[in-house]
Design a protein around this motif. Structure first.
Motif, PDB file in Angstrom:
ATOM      1  N   CYS A   1     -18.543  29.572   0.604  1.00  0.00           N
ATOM      2  CA  CYS A   1     -17.680  28.968  -0.138  1.00  0.00           C
ATOM      3  C   CYS A   1     -16.320  29.441  -0.795  1.00  0.00           C
TER       4      CYS A   1
ATOM      5  N   GLY B   1     -18.590  20.881   8.018  1.00  0.00           N
ATOM      6  CA  GLY B   1     -17.284  21.320   6.975  1.00  0.00           C
ATOM      7  C   GLY B   1     -17.438  20.277   6.062  1.00  0.00           C
TER       8      GLY B   1
ATOM      9  N   CYS C   1     -13.973  23.317   3.201  1.00  0.00           N
ATOM     10  CA  CYS C   1     -13.444  23.628   4.359  1.00  0.00           C
ATOM     11  C   CYS C   1     -12.026  23.764   4.532  1.00  0.00           C
TER      12      CYS C   1
ATOM     13  N   ALA D   1      -8.123  19.635   9.260  1.00  0.00           N
ATOM     14  CA  ALA D   1      -9.268  20.170   9.945  1.00  0.00           C
ATOM     15  C   ALA D   1      -9.615  19.595  11.029  1.00  0.00           C
TER      16      ALA D   1
ATOM     17  N   ASP E   1     -19.875  25.028   5.591  1.00  0.00           N
ATOM     18  CA  ASP E   1     -18.541  25.466   5.068  1.00  0.00           C
ATOM     19  C   ASP E   1     -18.207  24.716   3.836  1.00  0.00           C
TER      20      ASP E   1
ATOM     21  N   GLY F   1     -10.024  23.985   8.156  1.00  0.00           N
ATOM     22  CA  GLY F   1     -10.924  24.197   9.145  1.00  0.00           C
ATOM     23  C   GLY F   1     -10.809  25.590   9.709  1.00  0.00           C
TER      24      GLY F   1
ATOM     25  N   ASP G   1     -15.217  18.655   2.309  1.00  0.00           N
ATOM     26  CA  ASP G   1     -14.029  18.838   1.558  1.00  0.00           C
ATOM     27  C   ASP G   1     -13.920  17.530   0.708  1.00  0.00           C
TER      28      ASP G   1
ATOM     29  N   LEU H   1     -17.501  16.972   9.953  1.00  0.00           N
ATOM     30  CA  LEU H   1     -16.612  16.996   8.957  1.00  0.00           C
ATOM     31  C   LEU H   1     -16.736  15.903   7.877  1.00  0.00           C
TER      32      LEU H   1
ATOM     33  N   LEU I   1     -13.986  27.458   9.899  1.00  0.00           N
ATOM     34  CA  LEU I   1     -14.823  26.730  11.010  1.00  0.00           C
ATOM     35  C   LEU I   1     -14.498  27.071  12.577  1.00  0.00           C
TER      36      LEU I   1
END
Length: 266
Positions: free
Chosen positions: A156, A113, A97, A124, A94, A100, A115, A136, A103
């Motif tokens: 995305c 995830g 993300c 998240a 993801d 979250g 970011d 993450l 997810l």
């Protein structure tokens, strides 16, 4: 001063702000909340993005807005999840993300995830605290810390409009996706969103639509570095991906978001 819009058939996504005087291809004009235009370059992009995430709080937008917005956002997440078609044996990325939300609805062999915003990753982490198997990571979408052919699925969602180079993000997604991997992009329909916002404000319904979310009149101008059209995205992906489906959310005739699914071609 607003966005310098380009025709939807343009080979480049429309950039925010005036392009005059912008020397670096990695710099973008940004309309600050006070109405001034500043340049966002690669060095400042990370801190700027984190500032925007704290200011506009997309988690609160999804969870605290009025019923209409919450419904549209729930439909976007559902359409994205269904378009990914995740299986338990697959690896899923993801990209961007956020807090979250997507997810939390996925199940797969590996869930990652990514970011750029530490604030978003913290949100998240709190949402996914009961899912220790989900990874993450803080990383730049234009330079992902993964080997080639790492993922069977990549989402995305509402990301390309925030990055300095949408083309580089698309190239990175292609690099880290396996042959035949399913890729799902979602993009906001800014024209319809802005038209709806003007009507809502004119009718005095902003509080009803916004709910408990402190909605800004200029969030799209402030946080979006590019306006990504459906036609531009299809053209930008043509050399790397095969288009397999496209949808409007909540409906084809009233599409506040576009969802496009591709298969990776290698």
């Amino acid at each position: 001063v607003g966005k310098a819009r380009q025709d939807q058939q343009s080979e480049q996504p429309a950039q925010v702000g005036p392009r005059e005087g912008v020397e670096s291809p990695g710099s973008h004009g940004w309309k600050a909340p006070n109405g001034t235009i500043e340049l966002i370059d690669r060095e400042r992009h990370e801190s700027w993005n984190d500032e925007m995430a704290r200011l506009y709080d997309p988690d609160a937008f999804i969870t605290r807005s009025g019923l209409a917005i919450r419904t549209v956002e729930a439909l976007r997440l559902r359409r994205t999840r269904r378009s990914l078609g995740c299986g338990h044996s697959e690896s899923v990325l993801d990209l961007g993300c956020g807090a979250g939300h997507l997810l939390s609805e996925l199940s797969a062999r590996r869930l990652v995830g990514v970011d750029l915003s530490q604030a978003m990753l913290a949100q998240a982490g709190r949402r996914l605290r009961g899912r220790p198997e989900i990874e993450l990571l803080k990383a730049d979408a234009e330079s992902l810390p993964f080997a080639a052919d790492s993922f069977d699925r990549v989402a995305c969602s509402e990301v390309l409009e925030h990055v300095l180079s949408p083309e580089r993000v698309i190239a990175e997604i292609h690099r880290v996706s396996r042959p035949g991997a399913r890729i799902v992009f979602t993009i906001p329909n800014e024209g319809l969103i802005n038209l709806t916002k003007r009507v809502v404000v004119a009718l005095g319904l902003k509080r009803v639509i916004a709910g408990d979310y402190p909605m800004s009149d200029d969030m799209l101008d402030a946080w979006h570095l590019s306006e990504i059209s459906q036609s531009w995205l299809v053209a930008a992906c043509a050399r790397r991906f095969h288009l397999v489906g496209r949808w409007g959310v909540p409906s084809p005739l009233l599409a506040y978001h576009r969802v496009l699914a591709f298969d990776s071609v290698k």
